[in-house]
Write a protein that holds these residues in place. Structure first.
Motif, mmCIF file in Angstrom:
data_model
loop_
_atom_site.group_PDB
_atom_site.id
_atom_site.type_symbol
_atom_site.label_atom_id
_atom_site.label_comp_id
_atom_site.label_asym_id
_atom_site.label_seq_id
_atom_site.Cartn_x
_atom_site.Cartn_y
_atom_site.Cartn_z
ATOM 1 N N GLU A 556 0.828 -1.195 0.000
ATOM 2 C CA GLU A 556 0.000 0.000 0.000
ATOM 3 C C GLU A 556 0.870 1.255 0.000
ATOM 4 O OE1 GLU A 556 -4.193 1.128 2.036
ATOM 5 O OE2 GLU A 556 -2.560 0.714 3.433
ATOM 6 N N GLY A 557 0.530 2.180 -0.872
ATOM 7 C CA GLY A 557 1.287 3.420 -0.987
ATOM 8 C C GLY A 557 2.413 3.368 -1.988
ATOM 9 N N THR A 558 2.625 2.198 -2.643
ATOM 10 C CA THR A 558 3.665 2.071 -3.666
ATOM 11 C C THR A 558 3.019 1.735 -5.004
ATOM 12 O OG1 THR A 558 4.011 -0.306 -3.296
ATOM 13 C CG2 THR A 558 5.241 1.235 -1.895
ATOM 14 N N THR A 559 3.817 1.782 -6.063
ATOM 15 C CA THR A 559 3.307 1.504 -7.410
ATOM 16 C C THR A 559 3.844 0.206 -8.001
ATOM 17 O OG1 THR A 559 5.107 2.843 -8.370
ATOM 18 C CG2 THR A 559 3.008 3.965 -7.883
ATOM 19 N N GLU A 560 4.838 -0.408 -7.356
ATOM 20 C CA GLU A 560 5.408 -1.642 -7.904
ATOM 21 C C GLU A 560 4.398 -2.789 -7.787
ATOM 22 O OE1 GLU A 560 9.477 -4.365 -7.585
ATOM 23 O OE2 GLU A 560 9.049 -2.832 -6.067
ATOM 24 N N VAL A 585 1.308 -3.351 4.825
ATOM 25 C CA VAL A 585 -0.077 -3.581 4.419
ATOM 26 C C VAL A 585 -0.111 -3.735 2.908
ATOM 27 C CG1 VAL A 585 -2.391 -2.571 4.292
ATOM 28 C CG2 VAL A 585 -1.033 -2.319 6.378
ATOM 29 N N TYR A 586 -0.865 -4.734 2.410
ATOM 30 C CA TYR A 586 -0.884 -5.038 0.981
ATOM 31 C C TYR A 586 -2.280 -4.814 0.398
ATOM 32 C CZ TYR A 586 3.804 -7.056 0.676
ATOM 33 O OH TYR A 586 5.166 -7.224 0.645
ATOM 34 N N MET A 606 -8.694 -5.205 -2.838
ATOM 35 C CA MET A 606 -8.942 -5.537 -1.443
ATOM 36 C C MET A 606 -7.668 -5.266 -0.647
ATOM 37 S SD MET A 606 -12.041 -6.463 -1.749
ATOM 38 C CE MET A 606 -12.367 -7.066 -0.093
ATOM 39 N N THR A 607 -7.796 -4.919 0.640
ATOM 40 C CA THR A 607 -6.672 -4.542 1.488
ATOM 41 C C THR A 607 -6.615 -5.460 2.701
ATOM 42 O OG1 THR A 607 -6.915 -2.231 0.802
ATOM 43 C CG2 THR A 607 -5.604 -2.646 2.771
ATOM 44 N N THR A 608 -5.382 -5.865 3.086
ATOM 45 C CA THR A 608 -5.232 -6.698 4.282
ATOM 46 C C THR A 608 -5.655 -5.916 5.514
ATOM 47 O OG1 THR A 608 -2.916 -6.024 4.523
ATOM 48 C CG2 THR A 608 -3.360 -8.024 3.256
#
Length: 885
Positions: A556-560, A585-586, A606-608
């Protein structure tokens, strides 16, 4: 029956020269014609055709019989026309005839693809009565992929001009003269919108319409009919209204639906009002409209009928829908509703000729009645499919009959579960109360009653189901036992609650997995290390063409972006450690791979719920846990093999003359870097000539850097020649960077020759950056201390900056002058009583002074009274009053 004899004489005179034999035969025939009975009380099994409120198949061709709908029902209709046009035939239209006659309208929803869709009213564009779009098939610009134009079948209705225009250049044209007057129909126009059909994986929709059927004539609302009041007229269909009243349906079926031009009866019997017993119909209509205790009408029904249907079967459906019976009274068609009546006469022995035989059967054979009744109704909630009613059975009836006798009665013309359940109970009770009697009666009694009325005889209520008269006008009544209790709805359970079915999912139309989610977790990796992982879950698809589920995830918060896949979609879950790091967090989404290939979409992101775990810390703690458990097991084994037998030997060897003390100490320590876990346990026993003592000290500590957690417990029991002591002390510490929180609990019980004392002390303290707070609560029970028989005390202590205050109270029993007394003492700088109002204290005792806000005292014994400001003093002992200016 003098009237029939007179008619017979006239006919015989005209045709047979007044022959007495002819007169007798004709008179008998006329009398027989007046004795048609009420329908049988026990319902017969229905024929092959099921009459219901649903017309479930699309009808094709020109040999389809005319049909219509009484009430409200679901129908696919008869397809009468189809056309397609525009590039690639993107547009097409169909015409479906829903019913003959002037109908009321469409309900605001349809069924497609096994689901319910709401209709959205739109502005009309031609002669249609109403125009609708379908919710979910309207794009952002307001264009409908499905358009429905409704025509209600009124006389002289206009043509669908749009259909005429768009098919003008086609080989299959809709003619300008195709008005379909007297037919209720819809024009369904579709535009092949990629978003709603191709991209959604849908084909051509098969639509079920819910129609409000015929507008019907109600004589109660016609002021030209005796007993009626209103503007309705028999020959003016525009004044008729829609209804679900079974008695109104039955009347309109007997009157018949007629063709607009020829006047020929298309559906129904085609009778005139002169052939109808309107009095019975008025009663039946009012009974059906009466509200029951649940707020619903007593009876309602809906029914599709056609011109090929047997009249008797159709009328029977309407009769069953109101728990009633068809009636032919003196040649007039009528109906008896399922409702209690007031008996019109009491049949006595004086009214029964003794010279004529009678046949009475108070209880029918068990083979003629049932004791277990089931049935079905048409459930709107179940998409107008049949659903089972709650079976009706009575154990006492089963025992009386000797065995279970089961049958079924369906009420598929009824869509309300409560009404259908009520009908099922009524039919059961009518069958159980099955007494019958054929009784000759006097002319006086017989001419005063008629079919369908109730009378009383031998203490019971009876329904006159037949009225017979022979050529000598000797009257015989056929009676059926009845009771008002049959129609009592008290105790009848409500109908079944039907849960609407879940819309089906066509597996071949799935473009991605359903109910996808992601969660963070840990799995055991190489060399015993726990490794962070992601767990993907979804509903396993029932589709063999889906060969893999692909996952796309990122921190979360990255673009890779990272990817992985599961090649067994039926598993419903997949775990991966690929490119998964700890403490993050993914976000994740999924799609599918299919063979053959088709349109695919991604699920929503969806987010963990929490970050992935910390690998090193968790691994170390896991190893520490294993080491501690293993060491405990070893200690337990050593205790069993060595220490326990040795302890037994020592205990056996102890004596008052030569006992010695024993100390046993055990310690377990585990460290990793600055992480420490320690368990210390010390056992002490000592015996001398005047003392015996046993003590257990336990010390637990876990620390990581400047973070410490400690548990210290001490348990002691000691006995001497003149006292006994048992105590337990527990200390809990939690410390981070010098900030300390502590809980202390101490319990002591002591007894000696002078008394007994029990105390319980609970204390808490907190130290944060030099700021110190402490609280202490003490409960103490003392038996026979010096000067006191018994004492119970509660003490509190709290301190800040090492300065303490003590507050509490004592409850004591003491003896003075040989008399036992009691007292209660309070140790406090200030004792007050509050009324609950802010800053209002009616009573305060402080610094040796008692302060009262208001005093209401009957007698005051005092020596000196002095004002607060010192300006007045009254000396009651010396009788002086002093006033100071």
């Amino acid at each position: 029956m003098a009237i029939f004899t007179g008619i017979a004489t006239a006919i015989a005179g005209a045709l047979f020269g007044g022959s007495a034999l002819a007169t007798s035969l004709i008179g008998g025939a006329l009398a027989f014609g007046a004795k048609f009975a009420v329908g049988k009380l026990s319902q017969q099994k229905q024929g092959k055709q099921k009459h219901t409120a649903v017309q479930g198949e699309i009808q094709f061709g020109g040999d389809v019989p005319v049909g219509t709908l009484y009430g409200v029902g679901k129908t696919k209709g008869q397809r009468a026309f189809y056309a397609k046009w525009d590039k690639g035939n993107k547009r097409n239209a169909e015409v479906f005839i829903l019913a003959n006659g002037w109908c009321d309208g469409l309900e605001p929803y349809v069924y497609m693809y096994g689901e319910k869709y709401n209709l959205v009213a739109q502005a009309t564009i031609g002669n249609e009565v109403a125009r609708y779009g379908v919710q979910g098939f309207i794009d952002g610009d307001g264009n409908s992929a499905i358009s429905i134009r409704f025509y209600d079948g009124r006389p002289g209705q206009g043509v669908d001009q749009r259909l005429v225009d768009v098919t003008a250049n086609l080989g299959n044209k809709w003619k300008a003269t195709s008005k379909l007057s007297g037919m209720c129909y819809v024009v369904v126009e579709r535009y092949y919108h990629l978003e709603f059909f191709r991209d959604a994986g849908r084909g051509k929709p098969d639509i079920d319409f819910v129609l409000r059927g015929l507008r019907e004539y109600d004589p109660r609302k016609d002021s030209t009919v005796a007993g009626g009041s209103g503007t309705q007229r028999l020959n003016t269909p525009s004044t008729w209204v829609h209804t679900k009243n079974p008695a109104v349906h039955r009347l309109n079926y007997q009157l018949g639906l007629r063709a607009l031009v020829s006047g020929r009866t298309l559906i129904g019997e085609g009778k005139s009002l002169g052939q109808i017993d309107l009095a019975t119909y008025f009663v039946a209509m009012n009974v059906c409209d009466t509200l029951r205790s649940n707020g619903k009408k007593t009876y309602e029904c809906s029914l599709f009928v056609s011109g090929d249907d047997d009249h008797t079967e159709v009328l029977k459906q309407f009769d069953d829908a109101m728990a009633g019976y068809g009636l032919n009274r003196r040649g007039l068609s009528g109906v008896i509703p399922g409702a209690p009546q007031i008996p019109v006469k009491d049949l006595t022995a004086a009214d029964i000729p003794i010279d004529r035989a009678k046949d009475v059967q108070f209880r029918p054979s068990a083979f003629e009645r049932f004791n277990h009744l089931s049935g079905q109704f048409t459930s709107i909630e179940s998409m107008w499919n049949p659903e089972s009613l709650k079976p009706v059975y009575v154990n006492a009836d089963i025992a009386a009959d000797g065995r279970n006798r089961q049958t079924s009665i369906d009420f598929l013309q009824v869509t309300d579960p409560d009404i259908a359940q009520y009908l099922l109970n009524i039919r059961y009770r009518q069958n159980r109360m099955g007494g019958k009697a054929t009784v000759p009666v006097s002319r006086r009694f017989g001419l005063a009653v008629q079919e369908g009325e109730w009378i009383t005889w031998r203490g019971k209520s009876w329904l006159i189901s037949e009225w017979r008269a022979d050529e000598r006008l000797r009257i015989t009544l056929v009676l059926s036992e009845t009771s008002a209790a049959i129609y009592d709805d008290a105790g009848i359970q409500p109908g079944p609650i039907v849960v609407p079915p879940t819309p089906p999912i066509n597996p071949s139309l799935l473009s991605t997995v359903q109910n996808f989610n992601v969660a963070a977790g840990m799995i055991n990796g190489a060399q015993g290390y726990d490794t962070p992982a992601l767990l993907f879950t979804w509903t396993p698809p029932d589709d063999p063409t889906i060969t893999a589920v692909r996952f796309v995830y990122q921190i979360e918060g990255t673009t890779e972006i990272f990817e992985d896949q599961c090649t067994s979609p039926e598993d419903g879950s997949f775990r991966t450690t690929k490119n998964v790091v700890s403490g993050k967090v993914y976000n994740a989404r999924a799609t599918i791979t299919t063979v053959p290939d088709r349109l695919r979409t991604f699920t929503p992101w969806m987010t963990t719920a929490q970050p992935t775990g910390l690998q090193t810390l968790l691994t170390g703690l896991k190893e520490l846990q294993d080491d501690a458990l293993n060491r405990f097991k070893e200690l337990q084994q050593e205790m069993d093999e060595f220490f326990r037998p040795r302890l037994v030997e020592l205990l056996d060897a102890f004596s008052l003359e030569g006992a010695v003390g024993q100390i046993e100490r055990q310690q377990i320590v585990a460290t990793i870097g600055d992480a420490l876990a320690q368990i210390t346990e010390e056992r002490r026993v000592r015996v001398s000539e005047n003392e015996a003592m046993a003590q257990l000290l336990t010390y637990l500590q876990a620390s990581l850097g400047t973070t410490n957690a400690r548990l210290i417990t001490e348990e002691t029991v000691r006995a001497t020649t003149d006292s006994a002591l048992a105590s337990s002390i527990t200390t809990l510490d939690a410390e981070v960077d010098g900030n300390l929180a502590r809980l202390i609990a101490e319990e002591t019980a002591r007894a000696d020759g002078d008394g007994a004392l029990a105390t319980s002390i609970s204390g808490v303290s907190a130290d944060f950056n030099g700021r110190f707070a402490q609280g202490l609560v003490k409960f103490e029970a003392v038996a026979a201390p010096t000067g006191v028989d018994a004492r119970f005390s509660v003490l509190l202590r709290a301190g800040t900056n090492q300065s303490f205050k003590v507050s509490g109270f004592y409850v004591e029993l003491y003896t003075e002058g040989g008399v036992q007394k009691s007292r209660m003492a309070v140790q406090a700088d200030q004792f007050l009583v509050t009324s609950g109002n802010s800053r209002h204290y009616p009573l305060v005792f402080e610094n040796g002074e008692l302060k009262l806000a208001v005093a209401n005292i009957g007698t005051v014994n005092a020596g000196l009274l002095q004002s607060l400001n010192g300006k007045m003093k009254i000396d009651l002992n010396n009788g002086t009053i002093e006033i100071f200016s």
